[in-house]
Write a protein that holds these residues in place. Sequence first.
Motif, mmCIF file in Angstrom:
data_model
loop_
_atom_site.group_PDB
_atom_site.id
_atom_site.type_symbol
_atom_site.label_atom_id
_atom_site.label_comp_id
_atom_site.label_asym_id
_atom_site.label_seq_id
_atom_site.Cartn_x
_atom_site.Cartn_y
_atom_site.Cartn_z
ATOM 1 N N GLN A 31 0.823 -1.216 0.000
ATOM 2 C CA GLN A 31 0.000 0.000 0.000
ATOM 3 C C GLN A 31 0.851 1.257 0.000
ATOM 4 O O GLN A 31 0.489 2.268 -0.595
ATOM 5 C CB GLN A 31 -0.934 -0.025 1.209
ATOM 6 N N ARG A 38 -8.123 2.175 1.089
ATOM 7 C CA ARG A 38 -9.134 1.129 1.186
ATOM 8 C C ARG A 38 -10.532 1.702 1.428
ATOM 9 O O ARG A 38 -11.541 1.087 1.075
ATOM 10 C CB ARG A 38 -8.771 0.146 2.309
ATOM 11 N N VAL A 41 -12.650 1.972 -1.662
ATOM 12 C CA VAL A 41 -13.002 0.737 -2.358
ATOM 13 C C VAL A 41 -14.430 0.353 -1.991
ATOM 14 O O VAL A 41 -14.840 0.436 -0.831
ATOM 15 C CB VAL A 41 -12.032 -0.402 -1.977
ATOM 16 N N ILE A 46 -15.536 -5.631 -1.716
ATOM 17 C CA ILE A 46 -14.770 -6.261 -0.628
ATOM 18 C C ILE A 46 -15.531 -7.466 -0.086
ATOM 19 O O ILE A 46 -14.951 -8.525 0.188
ATOM 20 C CB ILE A 46 -14.488 -5.238 0.492
ATOM 21 N N TYR A 161 -5.970 -6.303 -6.878
ATOM 22 C CA TYR A 161 -5.899 -5.739 -5.527
ATOM 23 C C TYR A 161 -6.578 -6.687 -4.549
ATOM 24 O O TYR A 161 -7.751 -7.053 -4.725
ATOM 25 C CB TYR A 161 -6.583 -4.379 -5.506
ATOM 26 N N PRO A 163 -8.082 -6.853 -1.074
ATOM 27 C CA PRO A 163 -8.510 -5.941 -0.008
ATOM 28 C C PRO A 163 -8.151 -6.433 1.393
ATOM 29 O O PRO A 163 -8.088 -5.635 2.329
ATOM 30 C CB PRO A 163 -10.026 -5.867 -0.190
ATOM 31 N N GLU A 166 -4.261 -5.583 1.245
ATOM 32 C CA GLU A 166 -4.005 -4.296 0.592
ATOM 33 C C GLU A 166 -2.769 -4.329 -0.303
ATOM 34 O O GLU A 166 -2.089 -3.317 -0.496
ATOM 35 C CB GLU A 166 -3.891 -3.165 1.624
#
Length: 463
Positions: A31, A38, A41, A46, A161, A163, A166
């Motif tokens: 990150q 985040r 997002v 997620i 990506y 989540p 990260e």
Amino acid sequence: MIKKLISKLFTPRAPRPILSVKRHAPLRVPQSQHGIDRKLVSRHAIKVCDVLHEHGYQAYIVGGAVRDLIAGAQPKDFDVATDATPEQVQPLFRRARIIGRRFRLVHVVFGQEIIETSTFRAPGNGEQTTDEHGRILRDNVFGTLEEDAARRDFTLNALYYDPATEIVIDYHGGVADLKNKVVNMIGDPARRYREDPVRMLRAMRFASKLGCDIAPATLAPIHELAPLIENVPASRLFDEMLKMLTCGHAMACLRQLRAQGLHKGLLPLLDVILEQPGGERFVELALERTDQRVQAGKSVSPSFLFAALLWQLVYRRWQQYQADGELPMPALGLAVDSVLDAQTEKLAIQRRFVSDMREIWFMQPRFDRRAGKAAWRMIEQPRFRAACDFLQLRAAAGEVDAALAQWWMDLADADDGTRARMLEEAARQPRSGDAPARKRRRRPAKPRPDGQGGQEGGAPAAG
């Protein structure tokens, strides 16, 4: 001899190398380097990843959302890629449906948001159904994460990506290309464009939207392969054109298309539009205002966009038909029909958008009448506000009086009481801002029995 045969049979063979994908370890970008927040997002994206992880599958947010987040833009939607097949994904969510023919995938629905969830796919291996030009028509060959990254079009779209950690997984240097502002094709550009000619349009859009240069090797085949756009279904061209017009850098996209000769497959008359007197200025104004709305996070109407893009053609033909002797409204109808017939052959504008475009166009002459019941009927029209915005655009381009356009906008923003007062005042004022009233053609006065004629002009004499 027998010993050699036995040794050959029982000695394990070295595995055959897979030639379709060049194997190499991906970069795992933390990150601190990619900079994705985040909090920006989608929580639903997620959740899809979390549910798939809980059931033992890999799952990543992928593609345009990751690209935009790294570039500092707000994604329009979020997609997920996984090693679960569509049939394995669908039962895990209450509202999910399998869609697609060319690519089968799952739409997971959360209220107004749809998370498009696709299975990792392998690059072209000769098993895909293609047309005579090499365009892939059907492709449901599932693969690994590494193979999925290899089959994506540009390096800046081949980013995954996670989540939970990260971390961004990057097989092709997409993060570096984003930082360096370069659009780079994965694999041989000419072959990838033949597989899907829309990639040529996407290259133009990404370069314009992200302020990037197109890498020389990625740009080189486009001019030669531009005619392949003719083989793309009209519905896909419409979708791509809409993305270009709503990316926040629409005019830059159109100039890129024109420079590479790609506009001919999208808007065959774009050159004509921009070469008309005032045409380029009108398009620039429309797209500047659209870009401003996009950048401010406001919605954009596709009907309004295409009405603006094609208006100069309609307007010039409208004038020509009137010069040929047609009355204003029939002339406008002829102009609208001729332009739409020419455009819809190549651009599959949806019927509901065409209907709205026609309403916006046909209301323009009616703005000349500000008094009486006609004005109240205008206010009640569903597309009244859009037509007012369109009138403002015409005023900015010098086509109509700015004061007239502002009066209608004030009327649109007013409450019913204020509207009534405005219309009463307009009825009392001279009709200089309105269209001149059509003179009634009077019949010649009939001779009276006493032999006296009427007054001049045929009106009967006062008794």
